[in-house]
Write an enzyme that holds these catalytic residues in place. Sequence first.
Site, PDB file in Angstrom:
ATOM      1  N   SER A  40       0.827  -1.198   0.000  1.00 40.28           N
ATOM      2  CA  SER A  40       0.000   0.000   0.000  1.00 40.28           C
ATOM      3  C   SER A  40       0.868   1.257   0.000  1.00 40.28           C
ATOM      4  O   SER A  40       1.948   1.272   0.587  1.00 40.28           O
ATOM      5  CB  SER A  40      -0.928  -0.024   1.211  1.00 40.28           C
ATOM      6  OG  SER A  40      -2.024   0.817   0.991  1.00 40.28           O
TER       7      SER A  40
ATOM      8  N   GLY B 277      -2.507  -0.237  -3.894  1.00 37.51           N
ATOM      9  CA  GLY B 277      -1.151   0.302  -3.899  1.00 37.51           C
ATOM     10  C   GLY B 277      -1.050   1.695  -4.484  1.00 37.51           C
ATOM     11  O   GLY B 277      -0.024   2.362  -4.328  1.00 37.51           O
TER      12      GLY B 277
ATOM     13  N   GLU C 297      -8.077  -2.869  -7.308  1.00 37.03           N
ATOM     14  CA  GLU C 297      -8.734  -2.852  -5.992  1.00 37.03           C
ATOM     15  C   GLU C 297      -8.252  -1.667  -5.151  1.00 37.03           C
ATOM     16  O   GLU C 297      -7.620  -1.854  -4.112  1.00 37.03           O
ATOM     17  CB  GLU C 297      -8.401  -4.138  -5.228  1.00 37.03           C
ATOM     18  CG  GLU C 297      -8.883  -5.394  -5.883  1.00 37.03           C
ATOM     19  CD  GLU C 297      -8.387  -6.652  -5.162  1.00 37.03           C
ATOM     20  OE1 GLU C 297      -9.071  -7.672  -5.253  1.00 37.03           O
ATOM     21  OE2 GLU C 297      -7.314  -6.608  -4.525  1.00 37.03           O
ATOM     22  N   PRO C 298      -8.528  -0.454  -5.594  1.00 35.23           N
ATOM     23  CA  PRO C 298      -8.024   0.694  -4.842  1.00 35.23           C
ATOM     24  C   PRO C 298      -8.772   0.887  -3.534  1.00 35.23           C
ATOM     25  O   PRO C 298      -9.983   0.682  -3.455  1.00 35.23           O
ATOM     26  CB  PRO C 298      -8.307   1.871  -5.782  1.00 35.23           C
ATOM     27  CG  PRO C 298      -9.528   1.439  -6.538  1.00 35.23           C
ATOM     28  CD  PRO C 298      -9.374  -0.052  -6.727  1.00 35.23           C
ATOM     29  N   GLY C 299      -8.050   1.249  -2.500  1.00 38.67           N
ATOM     30  CA  GLY C 299      -8.665   1.641  -1.234  1.00 38.67           C
ATOM     31  C   GLY C 299      -8.160   3.029  -0.887  1.00 38.67           C
ATOM     32  O   GLY C 299      -8.852   4.038  -1.026  1.00 38.67           O
ATOM     33  N   ARG C 300      -6.872   3.073  -0.520  1.00 42.89           N
ATOM     34  CA  ARG C 300      -6.243   4.321  -0.095  1.00 42.89           C
ATOM     35  C   ARG C 300      -6.373   5.442  -1.126  1.00 42.89           C
ATOM     36  O   ARG C 300      -6.652   6.585  -0.771  1.00 42.89           O
ATOM     37  CB  ARG C 300      -4.752   4.037   0.147  1.00 42.89           C
ATOM     38  CG  ARG C 300      -4.007   5.182   0.786  1.00 42.89           C
ATOM     39  CD  ARG C 300      -2.523   4.838   0.907  1.00 42.89           C
ATOM     40  NE  ARG C 300      -2.272   3.657   1.708  1.00 42.89           N
ATOM     41  CZ  ARG C 300      -2.272   3.614   3.035  1.00 42.89           C
ATOM     42  NH1 ARG C 300      -2.509   4.712   3.718  1.00 42.89           N
ATOM     43  NH2 ARG C 300      -2.031   2.488   3.680  1.00 42.89           N
TER      44      ARG C 300
ATOM     45  N   CYS D 249      -3.408   6.658  27.642  1.00 46.77           N
ATOM     46  CA  CYS D 249      -2.407   6.298  28.647  1.00 46.77           C
ATOM     47  C   CYS D 249      -1.541   5.121  28.228  1.00 46.77           C
ATOM     48  O   CYS D 249      -1.037   4.391  29.074  1.00 46.77           O
ATOM     49  CB  CYS D 249      -3.094   5.988  29.970  1.00 46.77           C
ATOM     50  SG  CYS D 249      -3.921   7.422  30.631  1.00 46.77           S
ATOM     51  N   ASP D 250      -1.387   4.905  26.921  1.00 44.05           N
ATOM     52  CA  ASP D 250      -0.451   3.890  26.449  1.00 44.05           C
ATOM     53  C   ASP D 250       0.743   4.635  25.886  1.00 44.05           C
ATOM     54  O   ASP D 250       0.582   5.516  25.046  1.00 44.05           O
ATOM     55  CB  ASP D 250      -1.109   3.022  25.371  1.00 44.05           C
ATOM     56  CG  ASP D 250      -0.250   1.835  25.003  1.00 44.05           C
ATOM     57  OD1 ASP D 250       0.969   2.040  24.792  1.00 44.05           O
ATOM     58  OD2 ASP D 250      -0.766   0.718  24.917  1.00 44.05           O
TER      59      ASP D 250
ATOM     60  N   TYR E 237      -8.163   4.241   6.084  1.00 40.11           N
ATOM     61  CA  TYR E 237      -7.512   3.512   7.185  1.00 40.11           C
ATOM     62  C   TYR E 237      -7.414   4.352   8.458  1.00 40.11           C
ATOM     63  O   TYR E 237      -6.381   4.355   9.136  1.00 40.11           O
ATOM     64  CB  TYR E 237      -6.137   3.002   6.752  1.00 40.11           C
ATOM     65  CG  TYR E 237      -6.198   2.130   5.529  1.00 40.11           C
ATOM     66  CD1 TYR E 237      -6.923   0.933   5.552  1.00 40.11           C
ATOM     67  CD2 TYR E 237      -5.590   2.498   4.337  1.00 40.11           C
ATOM     68  CE1 TYR E 237      -7.015   0.129   4.423  1.00 40.11           C
ATOM     69  CE2 TYR E 237      -5.673   1.702   3.203  1.00 40.11           C
ATOM     70  CZ  TYR E 237      -6.389   0.521   3.257  1.00 40.11           C
ATOM     71  OH  TYR E 237      -6.485  -0.261   2.145  1.00 40.11           O
TER      72      TYR E 237
HETATM   73  C1  LIG Z   1      -6.222  -3.603   1.469  1.00 42.19           C
HETATM   74  C2  LIG Z   1      -6.353  -4.237   0.138  1.00 42.19           C
HETATM   75  C3  LIG Z   1      -6.482  -3.442  -1.003  1.00 42.19           C
HETATM   76  C4  LIG Z   1      -6.404  -1.937  -0.979  1.00 42.19           C
HETATM   77  O1  LIG Z   1      -5.102  -1.485  -0.992  1.00 42.19           O
HETATM   78  P1  LIG Z   1      -4.731   0.056  -1.080  1.00 42.19           P
HETATM   79  O2  LIG Z   1      -3.260   0.073  -1.104  1.00 42.19           O
HETATM   80  O3  LIG Z   1      -5.351   0.739   0.074  1.00 42.19           O
HETATM   81  O4  LIG Z   1      -5.308   0.574  -2.353  1.00 42.19           O
HETATM   82  C5  LIG Z   1      -6.657  -4.074  -2.210  1.00 42.19           C
HETATM   83  N1  LIG Z   1      -6.705  -5.424  -2.298  1.00 42.19           N
HETATM   84  C6  LIG Z   1      -6.595  -6.222  -1.225  1.00 42.19           C
HETATM   85  C7  LIG Z   1      -6.685  -7.691  -1.389  1.00 42.19           C
HETATM   86  C8  LIG Z   1      -6.408  -5.648   0.020  1.00 42.19           C
HETATM   87  O5  LIG Z   1      -6.273  -6.442   1.094  1.00 42.19           O
END
Ligand SMILES: *Cc1c(COP(=O)(O)O)cnc(C)c1O
Length: 393
Positions: A192, A229, A266-269, A337-338, A369
């Site tokens: 990522s 990624g 599969e974008p997330g970030r 408090c950690d 995230y």
């Molecule tokens: C977390 C994840 C993603 C998303 O990744 P990013 O880097 O946030 O885009 C895509 N595919 C799989 C299988 C993941 O576990």
Amino acid sequence: MENQYQFDLERYITPERFARIKEFAADKETPFLVIDLEKIGQKYDELIGTLPFAKIYYAVKANPNEEVIRLLIEKGSSFDIASVYELDFILSLGASPDRISYGNTIKKAKDIAYAYSKGVRLFATDSEGDLEKIGKNAPGSKVFFRILTDGSGADWPLSRKFGAHPDTIYYLILRAPELGLKPYGISFHVGSQQRDIGQWDHAISTCKYLFDSAAKEGIQLQMVNLGGGFPADYISPTQKTSLYGSEITRFLREDFGDNLPEVIVEPGRSLAGDAGILVTEIVLISRKSEANQYSWMYLDVGKFGGLIETLDESIKYPIYSEKTGPVQETILAGPTCDSMDILYENEKYKLPESLVDGDRLYIFTTGAYTQSYSSICFNGFPPLRAYVLDEEK
Ligand SMILES: *Cc1c(COP(=O)(O)O)cnc(C)c1O
């Protein structure tokens, strides 16, 4: 001038948009996240614009906010889910099961059966044990096989835990039809916040090698899943999405020629990150001794309130103050408090020395995230709240 506070606000937001968010945030108790839906739409369009042949499976874990998911359903996105809980959630918002991929390679048999009963027919795998479970509990489904990558070049690597060596994957591809499954494609995740676009090159070549090896045994794989990624805009600059798109397209053409397979991303970030602004308040500023060079600044948000990706100072968020003037090198920490609840100690953030307890700071690029990682009431602090800013409403 070097000693004066500097922050390139317009790199992250237009002045008008920031004024709007400030006004929206003014009467609300910190800490909280503001999610700018418009930005998520823009990032989605940008990615699909640069990879027009790819199908987007949004990685739900990055930001499972209901309005974010609704927007993406509307835009035609598909979804990569990791658990039956994410599955139920996505289905409840109206996505059809043919737009869902069960992308986690670690699954209970009963969860596979549940997903199958809900209509999911696309599963990721990277081991024989998991493949057998899919065969038994989701007969006839399409499976794709995740190859191991080492995650180098990534700010938040996902190496080791997921994927298998190509030799093992080859064996699993041949095994799938014996278990009543359709070997469908190859996937990987280069790590990522991946800064090195070249990481896709090697992984795509491995996909091609597996396509060819499987074809020799009469199995025609059809899909390449490029994973996530793609970057969000934190402090250190990255290449533009369009360069990721053009380079990855070039790598695909080099290996597959004009007949590209079905391509999934599969974008997330990269979809959610830039859309978040975390509003926080300074709880306390202190100094450990008179002579100490650095001051400690404790915010009302920390590692347990959503900023867990500051582990090892991996992700460096842009932090903005509206104050100006001379700067002070500052160690930033959270309110719990950690003692591991320190955000940045090696990296000294330069913040205005005129800051005092009670002042607000704005942490940019916190749309991914953060909320989904925040803890349940550690020290009594509630999980990170989020408000969605949607101009159309
Ligand atoms: C977390 C994840 C993603 C998303 O990744 P990013 O880097 O946030 O885009 C895509 N595919 C799989 C299988 C993941 O576990």
